[in-house]
Scaffold this motif. Structure first.
Motif, PDB file in Angstrom:
ATOM      1  N   ARG A 117      25.815  23.169 -17.993  1.00  0.00           N
ATOM      2  CA  ARG A 117      24.736  22.213 -17.733  1.00  0.00           C
ATOM      3  C   ARG A 117      25.127  20.815 -18.179  1.00  0.00           C
ATOM      4  N   GLU A 118      25.680  20.718 -19.416  1.00  0.00           N
ATOM      5  CA  GLU A 118      26.012  19.409 -19.947  1.00  0.00           C
ATOM      6  C   GLU A 118      27.051  18.707 -19.096  1.00  0.00           C
ATOM      7  N   LEU A 119      28.066  19.452 -18.657  1.00  0.00           N
ATOM      8  CA  LEU A 119      29.093  18.826 -17.836  1.00  0.00           C
ATOM      9  C   LEU A 119      28.538  18.412 -16.479  1.00  0.00           C
ATOM     10  N   ALA A 120      27.664  19.224 -15.897  1.00  0.00           N
ATOM     11  CA  ALA A 120      27.067  18.859 -14.610  1.00  0.00           C
ATOM     12  C   ALA A 120      26.230  17.582 -14.741  1.00  0.00           C
ATOM     13  N   ALA A 177      26.912  13.934 -12.958  1.00  0.00           N
ATOM     14  CA  ALA A 177      25.886  13.218 -12.203  1.00  0.00           C
ATOM     15  C   ALA A 177      25.720  11.784 -12.711  1.00  0.00           C
ATOM     16  N   ARG A 178      25.759  11.600 -14.029  1.00  0.00           N
ATOM     17  CA  ARG A 178      25.634  10.242 -14.576  1.00  0.00           C
ATOM     18  C   ARG A 178      26.804   9.365 -14.156  1.00  0.00           C
ATOM     19  N   TRP A 225      26.554   5.674 -11.436  1.00  0.00           N
ATOM     20  CA  TRP A 225      26.991   4.279 -11.534  1.00  0.00           C
ATOM     21  C   TRP A 225      28.142   3.984 -10.578  1.00  0.00           C
ATOM     22  N   LEU A 226      28.959   5.007 -10.263  1.00  0.00           N
ATOM     23  CA  LEU A 226      30.065   4.770  -9.353  1.00  0.00           C
ATOM     24  C   LEU A 226      29.566   4.518  -7.926  1.00  0.00           C
ATOM     25  N   TYR A 227      28.504   5.226  -7.512  1.00  0.00           N
ATOM     26  CA  TYR A 227      27.968   5.092  -6.153  1.00  0.00           C
ATOM     27  C   TYR A 227      26.668   4.285  -6.125  1.00  0.00           C
ATOM     28  N   ILE A 269      21.403  11.160  -5.611  1.00  0.00           N
ATOM     29  CA  ILE A 269      22.126  12.249  -6.282  1.00  0.00           C
ATOM     30  C   ILE A 269      21.114  13.204  -6.898  1.00  0.00           C
ATOM     31  N   ALA A 270      21.249  14.474  -6.588  1.00  0.00           N
ATOM     32  CA  ALA A 270      20.359  15.509  -7.125  1.00  0.00           C
ATOM     33  C   ALA A 270      21.172  16.468  -7.982  1.00  0.00           C
TER      34      ALA A 270
END
Length: 632
Positions: free
Chosen positions: A82-85, A89-90, A94-96, A103-104
């Motif tokens: 969960r933490e890595l997912a 996402a974070r 910022w990249l996109y 982003i979901a």
């Protein structure tokens, strides 16, 4: 970065984040030979893999400078925890940010209804864990029919956690013409098989510096006594005063024990273990990020996928079980060019084990004594003298400062400041003196043996063979001393032995040194680094041996006696015994005489007649004689 081929909105996002250059893995995935191809990338933790695959799939997703609007996702990123997912996402947000991307996230432990609504609004990029993604596919809330790119992040960890079946299900729901990017810290055979199953003509990328093993990390091994293991951890934390530190333990029980002891001593500490709920894990990580806690105690499994900014110190309270775990733990510090320390707490009984671990991991550690109580106090005094409050201008507090000096005097005010400074920190621990660990043994130089002949033995590790077990047997078989034997190399299914050329003829071309082990002469020298197949020894080469007679053989005297006894001795002593294997069934046993078919008891043996005592039954022992009656 402008000479690399990736979209302008992503370049602007990197520039706004202060990126002056790309890491090796980010550059490799943008190379011309990787454009539009499936890639299998191996790179160490903290090498910028998340930004790397975000850049790599940019050309597949963007139409111009924007992502096309639609109801179905175009990109899918799968992470093991969960933490890595959530971290992925974070990073992608910022990249996109300049592309209009929605982003979901789909991760376990979160509200399923919120995730479903986010998917229905039309998310172009979906990030999730395997179990929750499969759940959304089963319920019809996630449709991957328009997917253009799929990313498997930390693929080796997903296999370790048993997600292969879920990955097959998820990727099976996506189009076959998609682009698949796999990122893994290591590439064992299981990852290679996964790549063959899910990728087409994949480009293998090993990021530069992968073999350098974290050059920005200083490895230190602290020698302690068994009773000072935990006090040494406390002093180490006090000496470094790291912004964030993580302490790795082997088991959940060790985590809870160390958490209780450190909380009692005033450390700002949180714990991560498998027994925590998702909400408790989120609160613990948030406490580390906002500074309310500075130390995290965790197991290897619970710490997978977490990213702690400013992590300066990694402490191995329990030694890692293998070199990969050591490197994976240590790789959480020393990221993005910053320096970090990986500290191993080594009791005296584990010196050799720790040295082997470091050698196998190909890292060099500095062996030092754990910080003593005096070292901790001296370091505190240095920090106090460097405190910015002593050098900054007094400002608006000047009247109060003058009042304190006038009322208490400079010496009393300084002593109060010193007392308050020390009271706010955990007390230093007194440690016992330890001896310096022995230096690791250097490999022995091979002795000069002279002309020799090599032989192959038909036993190896699989037969529990050892050199010290083979040596006397070889000497006895050839009638030589141990001086005539050079090297003995035991492999998995066979062994090699070096015999002096002057004594090699004693063994001939083939000899049996034990009933189970044979020895055959070789032509030339063996390749000791290669895994040779197990040799096949012909049975004709073995010396003939007469097998020992079996006790139950039909022609043995013991067998005849038992058959004769079993038949009740009714056959004459000189009658030949039939072999049931060749002469058919043995004759029936003699039947007991029965009474006449008429009258009571007809058809029953004589001893079964009414009123017949049990003692008259054949084969029944006589009843015991009754003893004297007990006195009344």
């Amino acid at each position: 970065m402008t000479e690399l081929n990736f979209p302008a909105p992503l370049q602007a996002a990197l520039a706004s984040k202060g990126y002056d250059s790309l890491t090796s893995v980010q550059t490799a995935v943008l190379a011309p030979e990787a454009q539009g191809r499936d890639v299998l990338v191996s790179a160490q933790t903290g090498s910028g893999k998340t930004v790397a695959f975000g850049l790599a799939m940019g050309a597949d997703l963007l139409e111009g400078d924007r992502l096309p609007e639609g109801e179905l996702p175009l990109a899918l990123a799968i992470a093991p925890t969960r933490e890595l997912a959530l971290q992925v996402a974070r990073e992608l947000e910022w990249l996109y940010a300049g592309t209009g991307a929605q982003i979901a996230t789909c991760v376990g432990g979160m509200d399923y209804r919120n995730e479903r609504r986010a998917l229905q609004r039309g998310a172009q990029i979906v990030v999730g864990t395997p179990g929750r993604l499969r759940d959304h596919i089963d319920r019809g809330s996630l449709d991957l029919s328009a997917l253009r790119a799929a990313v498997l992040d930390e693929a080796d960890e997903m296999l370790d956690l048993g997600f292969r079946e879920d990955l097959e299900y998820i990727l099976g729901a996506a189009p076959t013409e998609r682009r698949t990017l796999m990122f893994s810290a290591t590439v064992p055979s299981a990852i290679e098989k996964l790549a063959r199953d899910f990728q087409q003509d994949a480009l293998r990328i090993s990021a530069q510096g992968e073999a350098r093993q974290h050059g920005d990390i200083a490895y230190r091994a602290y020698s302690v006594t068994a009773r000072d293991r935990e006090p040494a951890i406390f002093n180490l934390l006090r000496t470094h005063e790291a912004q964030t530190a993580i302490v790795f333990c082997k088991t959940r029980a060790n985590v809870n024990h160390l958490l209780a002891r450190m909380s009692n001593r005033g450390f700002k500490v949180v714990a991560l273990s498998g027994e925590l709920s998702q909400q408790e894990r989120t609160h613990a990580l948030q406490a580390l990020r906002d500074g309310r806690a500075r130390v995290c105690i965790a197991t290897d499994v619970a710490a997978r996928g977490i990213d702690l900014p400013g992590l300066e110190l990694v402490i191995h309270a329990d030694l890692p079980t293998n070199p990969e775990t050591l490197l994976h733990r240590s790789g959480r510090t020393g990221r993005a060019g910053s320096k970090g320390v990986s500290a191993l707490i080594v009791p005296s009984s584990d010196y050799k084990r720790a040295q082997r671990l470091l050698q196998n991991a190909k890292v060099v550690a500095e062996w030092v004594k754990a910080p003593s109580a005096d070292d901790v106090r001296a370091r505190d005094d240095e920090r106090m003298m460097d405190h910015p409050g002593l050098t900054e201008e007094v400002g608006d507090d000047a009247p109060l400062a003058a009042q304190l000096l006038e009322k208490f005097g400079a010496e009393q005010v300084a002593a109060a400041f010193l007392k308050l400074w020390r009271e706010g920190r955990p007390a230093a621990e007194e440690l016992m003196e330890t001896q310096a660990p022995p230096a690791p043994m250097a490999p022995r130089e091979p002795r000069e043996f002279g002309p020799s002949v090599w032989f192959t033995l038909s036993v190896g590790h699989s037969g529990r063979a050892e050199a010290r077990w083979l040596l006397p047997k070889i000497c006895d078989a050839g009638g030589i001393t141990r001086d005539g034997i050079g090297a003995i190399r035991v492999k998995q299914d066979l062994s090699y032995v070096q015999i002096a050329a002057s004594q090699a003829d004693r063994f001939g071309d083939f000899i049996e040194i034990t009933p189970e082990v044979t020895m055959r002469r070789m032509q030339g020298e063996p390749d000791l680094d290669a895994q040779a197949p197990r040799p096949r020894f012909d049975r004709d080469d073995r010396p003939a041996r007469k097998p020992a007679p079996r006790k139950n053989a039909p022609d043995s005297e013991g067998h005849k006696a038992r058959v004769k006894s079993a038949r009740g001795g009714w056959l004459p002593d000189d009658a030949p015994l039939a072999d049931p294997r060749t002469e058919g069934p043995r004759p029936p046993l003699k039947a007991w005489k029965k009474k006449s078919s008429a009258g009571e008891g007809a058809g029953k043996p004589a001893w079964a007649a009414k009123g017949k005592p049990r003692a008259d039954r054949p084969g029944t022992a006589k009843p015991h004689r009754k003893g004297p009656k007990r006195p009344g």
